[in-house]
Enzyme design. Structure first.
Site, PDB file in Angstrom:
ATOM      1  N   ASP A  29       0.667  -1.318  -0.524  1.00 26.32           N
ATOM      2  CA  ASP A  29       0.051  -0.182  -0.512  1.00 26.32           C
ATOM      3  C   ASP A  29       0.651   1.186   0.319  1.00 26.32           C
ATOM      4  O   ASP A  29       1.835   1.174   0.946  1.00 26.32           O
ATOM      5  CB  ASP A  29      -0.688   0.012   1.075  1.00 26.32           C
ATOM      6  CG  ASP A  29      -2.064   1.309   1.040  1.00 26.32           C
ATOM      7  OD1 ASP A  29      -3.559   0.597   0.970  1.00 26.32           O
ATOM      8  OD2 ASP A  29      -1.648   2.663   0.684  1.00 26.32           O
ATOM      9  N   ILE A  30       0.337   2.115  -0.716  1.00 29.69           N
ATOM     10  CA  ILE A  30       1.576   3.071  -1.376  1.00 29.69           C
ATOM     11  C   ILE A  30       1.331   4.704  -0.406  1.00 29.69           C
ATOM     12  O   ILE A  30       2.226   5.169   0.386  1.00 29.69           O
ATOM     13  CB  ILE A  30       1.340   4.072  -2.617  1.00 29.69           C
ATOM     14  CG1 ILE A  30       2.677   4.260  -3.221  1.00 29.69           C
ATOM     15  CG2 ILE A  30       0.036   4.527  -2.332  1.00 29.69           C
ATOM     16  CD1 ILE A  30       3.389   3.768  -3.872  1.00 29.69           C
ATOM     17  N   GLU A  88     -12.256   4.274  -1.386  1.00 31.46           N
ATOM     18  CA  GLU A  88     -11.254   4.601  -2.109  1.00 31.46           C
ATOM     19  C   GLU A  88     -11.405   4.002  -3.499  1.00 31.46           C
ATOM     20  O   GLU A  88     -11.260   4.692  -4.283  1.00 31.46           O
ATOM     21  CB  GLU A  88     -10.117   5.312  -1.930  1.00 31.46           C
ATOM     22  CG  GLU A  88      -9.007   5.610  -2.100  1.00 31.46           C
ATOM     23  CD  GLU A  88      -7.922   5.298  -1.421  1.00 31.46           C
ATOM     24  OE1 GLU A  88      -7.900   5.122  -0.273  1.00 31.46           O
ATOM     25  OE2 GLU A  88      -6.499   6.193  -2.426  1.00 31.46           O
ATOM     26  N   HIS A  93     -10.112  -5.419  -2.316  1.00 32.74           N
ATOM     27  CA  HIS A  93      -8.921  -6.040  -1.899  1.00 32.74           C
ATOM     28  C   HIS A  93      -9.326  -6.139  -0.358  1.00 32.74           C
ATOM     29  O   HIS A  93     -10.186  -5.920   0.052  1.00 32.74           O
ATOM     30  CB  HIS A  93      -8.194  -4.761  -2.146  1.00 32.74           C
ATOM     31  CG  HIS A  93      -8.398  -2.997  -1.581  1.00 32.74           C
ATOM     32  ND1 HIS A  93      -9.218  -2.691  -2.716  1.00 32.74           N
ATOM     33  CD2 HIS A  93      -8.107  -2.602  -1.107  1.00 32.74           C
ATOM     34  CE1 HIS A  93      -9.640  -1.417  -2.125  1.00 32.74           C
ATOM     35  NE2 HIS A  93      -9.068  -1.297  -1.231  1.00 32.74           N
ATOM     36  N   HIS A  95      -6.562  -5.787   3.058  1.00 32.70           N
ATOM     37  CA  HIS A  95      -5.253  -5.064   3.279  1.00 32.70           C
ATOM     38  C   HIS A  95      -5.178  -6.217   4.093  1.00 32.70           C
ATOM     39  O   HIS A  95      -6.047  -6.710   5.901  1.00 32.70           O
ATOM     40  CB  HIS A  95      -5.865  -3.775   4.591  1.00 32.70           C
ATOM     41  CG  HIS A  95      -6.582  -2.322   3.624  1.00 32.70           C
ATOM     42  ND1 HIS A  95      -5.798  -1.551   3.330  1.00 32.70           N
ATOM     43  CD2 HIS A  95      -7.561  -2.250   2.726  1.00 32.70           C
ATOM     44  CE1 HIS A  95      -6.539  -0.461   2.665  1.00 32.70           C
ATOM     45  NE2 HIS A  95      -7.837  -1.259   2.374  1.00 32.70           N
TER      46      HIS A  95
END
Ligand code: AMP
Length: 129
Positions: A29-30, A88, A93, A95
């Site tokens: 994750d960025i 978002e 997905h 996490h």
């Protein structure tokens, strides 16, 4: 239009890749909650995780389990937490977040990492896969 995650899978946008199978993909994750915060996604672009067909859902969970085990070995932490948000990016997905306390999963505390740090973390996780 392709989601940002589909663009990552197709190599149109860079990422710090952790793992890939025929149907799933994992990358850092960025904007991580903690070092090692990883996203596991199906390659098929479906918005809501719980709309995935059962076979792909199960495959993503097995893939996430494998990545989580490697993450636990690579990053010192109490637990690896799994969260599903999806507010978002409209591409399903999961996490995976190394945590030591409950506040580490609130998505309020963020860590800033350099490109080298991201790359070292991704390489470290990969080495345990
Ligand atoms: P959510 O959809 O609410 O689960 O959040 C999407 C997550 O994707 C956030 O934690 C973002 O930091 C992350 N994210 C968005 N764009 C990228 C990207 N290009 N590379 C890696 N992570 C991203």
């Amino acid at each position: 239009m392709a989601s940002i995650f589909t663009k990552i899978i197709n190599n149109e946008i860079p990422c710090y890749k952790v793992a890939e199978t025929e149907n799933c993909f994992a990358f850092l994750d960025i904007n991580p909650n903690a070092e090692g915060h990883t996203l596991c996604i199906p390659k098929q672009e479906v918005d809501n995780l719980f709309d995935l067909d059962t076979k792909l859902y199960n495959e993503l969970m097995m893939f996430s389990k494998k990545v989580a085990k490697a993450l636990k070995k690579a990053i010192p932490c109490e637990r690896v937490a799994m969260s599903v948000i999806g507010l978002e990016v409209p591409h399903a997905h999961v996490h995976l977040i190394p945590i030591n306390e409950m506040k580490d999963v609130t998505f309020r505390n963020k860590v800033t990492l350099s490109k080298n740090e991201f790359q070292d973390i991704a390489n470290n996780i990969k080495s345990y896969l």
